[in-house]
Enzyme design. Structure first.
Site, PDB file in Angstrom:
ATOM      1  N   SER A 142      18.225  91.985 -27.779  1.00  0.00           N
ATOM      2  CA  SER A 142      17.431  92.997 -28.480  1.00  0.00           C
ATOM      3  C   SER A 142      17.044  92.612 -29.892  1.00  0.00           C
ATOM      4  O   SER A 142      16.131  93.213 -30.470  1.00  0.00           O
ATOM      5  CB  SER A 142      18.200  94.321 -28.520  1.00  0.00           C
ATOM      6  OG  SER A 142      19.479  94.141 -29.112  1.00  0.00           O
TER       7      SER A 142
ATOM      8  N   ASP B 206      19.910 101.598 -36.097  1.00  0.00           N
ATOM      9  CA  ASP B 206      20.713 102.366 -35.154  1.00  0.00           C
ATOM     10  C   ASP B 206      22.103 101.754 -35.065  1.00  0.00           C
ATOM     11  O   ASP B 206      22.508 101.013 -35.965  1.00  0.00           O
ATOM     12  CB  ASP B 206      20.019 102.481 -33.788  1.00  0.00           C
ATOM     13  CG  ASP B 206      19.850 101.135 -33.077  1.00  0.00           C
ATOM     14  OD1 ASP B 206      20.482 100.140 -33.498  1.00  0.00           O
ATOM     15  OD2 ASP B 206      19.089 101.073 -32.087  1.00  0.00           O
TER      16      ASP B 206
ATOM     17  N   HIS C 211      21.451  97.666 -34.582  1.00  0.00           N
ATOM     18  CA  HIS C 211      20.272  96.891 -34.968  1.00  0.00           C
ATOM     19  C   HIS C 211      19.869  97.146 -36.413  1.00  0.00           C
ATOM     20  O   HIS C 211      19.775  98.305 -36.829  1.00  0.00           O
ATOM     21  CB  HIS C 211      19.101  97.222 -34.038  1.00  0.00           C
ATOM     22  CG  HIS C 211      19.434  97.038 -32.596  1.00  0.00           C
ATOM     23  ND1 HIS C 211      19.727  98.096 -31.756  1.00  0.00           N
ATOM     24  CD2 HIS C 211      19.545  95.911 -31.842  1.00  0.00           C
ATOM     25  CE1 HIS C 211      20.002  97.631 -30.551  1.00  0.00           C
ATOM     26  NE2 HIS C 211      19.900  96.312 -30.580  1.00  0.00           N
TER      27      HIS C 211
END
Length: 355
Positions: A40, A327, A330
């Site tokens: 991610s 978040d 991240h």
């Protein structure tokens, strides 16, 4: 005589321009394209149409991305795939390979194959229902065929050999798969050795496909992520030291593996990129970089956000640029900008990102 003089003069001028100028006009950019693989940190939207919880093509993700739209990037704005491509003059944003709006020009200048939630270990990806590393490689092989159809074999080979390939893999293997699924049954050193063998095989496969310039990103300081603090940092949510130690162990062996590959494969410019240290430096002294919060996430705050993970519209800070983390796992675009600038300096790239 006068006419002969001018004819010779004009001929000399034509010869001068013919010799001096075409090379500059025909010059190609030093980095024709940029590609990314892994998790991610670099995913730009490949998970959008998957049946998985590990996707973020909904608000408030993308609130600071151009147009303010959620694109599937696990960030409030651009991620390192975009930021590095922009800094190198390739293009401002890098589309996901699985995007439904991909164009031939996108193929020529680079795409992302990364999938949020993936890892070197297939188990990591399978548990979360995302794209495994071998499947990302299969997508890349398919991409090469498409690129060749657009530009021809010779130009396709040139693009692959001269472009930069980013890879971020290992974060989810260490922080999720090992910690929650394997810690009671397998010693960590054994698991790390397994991950490193998978990594070496993946980078060898890239080389065999014509790739020559690879930047291998380390893990983040996993114990200092908001999620890591919540699950392993105790009531006061300190950085979880065990998670950081495991990340350092993995990063050290990954760095050694990269050095070994570079030494053993001719003309393979593969480099280890330490993102652990610059991120930890920012986390330990956030005020020096203009951040006001190093432990909480801008959206999905502790104690619930660190566990539930993805952002929601009910819990969001007014100014993401003052937070290191967007978040539970991240960083924000601004935190990425600072670390990418550090990367570009270490790679001796004569460029930087303007905040």
């Amino acid at each position: 005589m006068e006419q002969l003089f001018w004819e010779r003069a004009v001929s000399i001028v034509f010869v001068f321009f013919a010799i001096r100028f075409p090379r500059a006009v025909a010059a190609k950019p030093a980095v024709p394209a940029l590609f990314s693989f892994g998790d991610s940190i670099l995913d730009t939207g490949n998970n959008n149409n998957l049946q998985t919880m590990s996707k973020c093509n909904f608000p408030p993700y993308g609130r600071d991305f151009p147009g303010g739209v959620p694109t599937g990037r696990f960030c409030n704005g651009k991620n390192p795939t975009d930021l590095i491509a922009s800094a190198l003059g390739v293009k401002e944003t890098v589309p996901a390979y699985l995007s439904t709006t991909l164009t031939p020009q996108d193929l020529i200048t680079g795409v992302s194959f990364a999938s949020g939630g993936s890892g070197l270990d297939d188990l990591t990806s399978q548990v979360q229902g995302v794209i495994t590393t071998p499947a990302q490689l299969a997508n890349f092989k398919e991409y090469i065929g498409k690129l060749t159809a657009v530009v021809g074999q010779q130009r396709a080979s040139e693009i692959l050999a001269n472009s930069i390939f980013l890879v971020s893999a290992g974060n989810n293997d260490v922080a999720f798969t090992y910690s929650f699924l394997l810690a009671t049954t397998r010693p960590f050193p054994v698991y790390v050795s397994y991950l490193i063998s998978l990594a070496k095989n993946f980078y060898k496969n890239l080389y065999d496909l014509g790739v020559r310039k690879v930047w291998v990103l380390s893990t983040l300081p996993l114990g200092c992520l908001p999620g890591g603090r919540t699950t392993g940092g105790g009531p006061l949510r300190f950085c979880a030291e065990l998670a950081n130690m495991e990340a350092q162990t993995f990063n050290g062996q990954l760095s050694a593996a990269v050095d070994s590959l570079r030494a053993s494969l001719p003309n393979y410019d593969i480099r280890f990129v330490d993102v652990y240290t610059p991120f930890l430096s920012i986390i330990n002294n956030p005020q020096a970089s203009g951040f006001t919060d190093a432990g909480e996430a801008c959206c999905g705050t502790a104690p619930f956000g660190g566990v539930s993970g993805l952002c929601n519209l009910l819990e969001i800070c007014p100014n993401p640029s003052t937070y290191i983390f967007w978040d539970f796992a991240h960083p924000t675009e601004r935190a990425y900008q600072l670390v990418v600038n550090s990367i570009l300096q270490k790679m001796n790239m004569n460029t930087s990102i303007t905040n």
